[in-house]
Scaffold this motif. Structure first.
Motif, PDB file in Angstrom:
ATOM      1  N   VAL A  60     -38.481   0.596  36.188  1.00 52.20           N
ATOM      2  CA  VAL A  60     -37.739  -0.035  37.152  1.00 52.20           C
ATOM      3  C   VAL A  60     -36.544   0.601  37.243  1.00 52.20           C
ATOM      4  O   VAL A  60     -36.056   0.692  38.644  1.00 52.20           O
ATOM      5  CB  VAL A  60     -37.359  -1.521  36.924  1.00 52.20           C
ATOM      6  N   ARG A  61     -35.900   1.703  36.453  1.00 58.54           N
ATOM      7  CA  ARG A  61     -34.678   2.332  36.534  1.00 58.54           C
ATOM      8  C   ARG A  61     -34.874   3.132  37.789  1.00 58.54           C
ATOM      9  O   ARG A  61     -34.004   3.801  38.107  1.00 58.54           O
ATOM     10  CB  ARG A  61     -34.176   2.908  35.402  1.00 58.54           C
ATOM     11  N   GLU A 102     -32.614  -9.461  35.220  1.00 59.94           N
ATOM     12  CA  GLU A 102     -32.441  -8.664  36.634  1.00 59.94           C
ATOM     13  C   GLU A 102     -33.615  -8.003  37.093  1.00 59.94           C
ATOM     14  O   GLU A 102     -33.956  -8.202  38.337  1.00 59.94           O
ATOM     15  CB  GLU A 102     -31.235  -7.698  36.215  1.00 59.94           C
ATOM     16  N   CYS A 103     -34.258  -7.281  36.063  1.00 62.79           N
ATOM     17  CA  CYS A 103     -35.655  -6.620  36.583  1.00 62.79           C
ATOM     18  C   CYS A 103     -36.579  -7.709  37.090  1.00 62.79           C
ATOM     19  O   CYS A 103     -37.481  -7.275  38.115  1.00 62.79           O
ATOM     20  CB  CYS A 103     -36.301  -6.010  35.470  1.00 62.79           C
ATOM     21  N   HIS A 132     -30.536  -7.491  31.493  1.00 71.18           N
ATOM     22  CA  HIS A 132     -31.418  -6.736  32.071  1.00 71.18           C
ATOM     23  C   HIS A 132     -32.794  -6.870  32.608  1.00 71.18           C
ATOM     24  O   HIS A 132     -33.280  -6.667  33.483  1.00 71.18           O
ATOM     25  CB  HIS A 132     -31.500  -5.233  31.138  1.00 71.18           C
ATOM     26  N   PRO A 175     -34.575   1.633  42.171  1.00 70.46           N
ATOM     27  CA  PRO A 175     -33.338   0.622  42.364  1.00 70.46           C
ATOM     28  C   PRO A 175     -33.620  -0.151  43.618  1.00 70.46           C
ATOM     29  O   PRO A 175     -33.451   0.187  44.568  1.00 70.46           O
ATOM     30  CB  PRO A 175     -32.440   1.615  42.418  1.00 70.46           C
ATOM     31  N   GLY A 176     -33.593  -1.568  43.257  1.00 69.15           N
ATOM     32  CA  GLY A 176     -33.736  -2.503  44.230  1.00 69.15           C
ATOM     33  C   GLY A 176     -34.747  -3.337  44.550  1.00 69.15           C
ATOM     34  O   GLY A 176     -35.834  -2.702  44.231  1.00 69.15           O
ATOM     35  N   LEU A 229     -35.423  -8.897  40.377  1.00 76.67           N
ATOM     36  CA  LEU A 229     -36.022  -8.049  41.731  1.00 76.67           C
ATOM     37  C   LEU A 229     -37.471  -8.137  41.733  1.00 76.67           C
ATOM     38  O   LEU A 229     -37.907  -8.147  42.982  1.00 76.67           O
ATOM     39  CB  LEU A 229     -35.354  -6.499  41.255  1.00 76.67           C
ATOM     40  N   ALA A 232     -36.891  -1.035  46.872  1.00 69.41           N
ATOM     41  CA  ALA A 232     -37.689   0.174  46.130  1.00 69.41           C
ATOM     42  C   ALA A 232     -39.007  -0.468  45.625  1.00 69.41           C
ATOM     43  O   ALA A 232     -40.095   0.121  45.714  1.00 69.41           O
ATOM     44  CB  ALA A 232     -36.962   0.948  45.353  1.00 69.41           C
TER      45      ALA A 232
END
Length: 195
Positions: free
Chosen positions: A170-171, A97-98, A94, A174-175, A101, A178
């Motif tokens: 970050v949630r 991924e953050c 996770h 999304p992406g 991004l 954003a």
């Protein structure tokens, strides 16, 4: 790992604590060439599981000495080199991924600036026009990954919802698009606040 096994040894050899995002995790920008990929420490062609090991043991396996950069900052992670580590694969993915991004968004936001993963805060950031922009893995402000903008001089208004500026989980962004929109809005809000 970022502070004691990658950045500290890199600082002693190459004079910088800056780290970078790499596919699968993060790594050094100078010698020694070291990485963390998920729950594994990568040194050359060796991959060593992090779980159940200490930073000192992992560093020794790579032929380096564990430890933070001395006399460079005072607010590090607070992990002892002999503390046994536990890395959760899902949490590591996770955070990876953050940061991925964040890397994409920051690179689009300021293509002339290279994002840096700072080991003492474990956040990916740039500074542009006296504002810090970045993605944190989580800390005492918010215990989950979040995007932030921190003007060097405080700003007023509803956009600025944190003591250091503005923060958004970050949630809720999304992406990479954003995240880019958040950084762009922060830049615009910061510019208006200076006028």
């Amino acid at each position: 790992m970022a502070e004691l096994v990658l950045a500290g040894p890199q600082y002693r050899r190459s004079g910088t604590i800056r780290l970078r995002i790499v596919e699968g995790g993060f790594g050094t920008v100078q010698e020694p060439d070291l990485r963390v990929n998920g729950t594994r420490f990568v040194a050359g062609d060796r991959e060593i599981p992090i779980n159940g090991a200490t930073c000192r043991e992992l560093a020794a396996a790579a032929g380096i000495d564990a430890g933070a950069a001395e006399d460079l900052y005072t607010d590090g992670g607070g992990v002892d080199p002999d503390e046994i580590l536990g890395a959760d694969a899902e949490a590591a993915q996770h955070i990876e991924e953050c940061f991925g991004l964040g890397q994409e968004a920051l690179t689009k936001f300021a293509p002339q600036t290279t994002p840096v993963l700072w080991p003492e805060h474990f956040d990916l950031a740039i500074s542009l026009d006296e504002v810090n922009y970045g993605v944190s893995a989580g800390d005492t402000h918010l215990d989950e990954p979040y995007a932030y903008a921190g003007p060097w001089e405080p700003r007023q208004g509803s956009f600025w919802n944190a003591s250091f500026g503005a923060a958004r989980p970050v949630r809720l962004l999304p992406g990479a698009t954003a995240l880019l929109e958040f950084f762009t809005e922060a830049r615009d809000q910061a510019a208006r606040g200076r006028a």
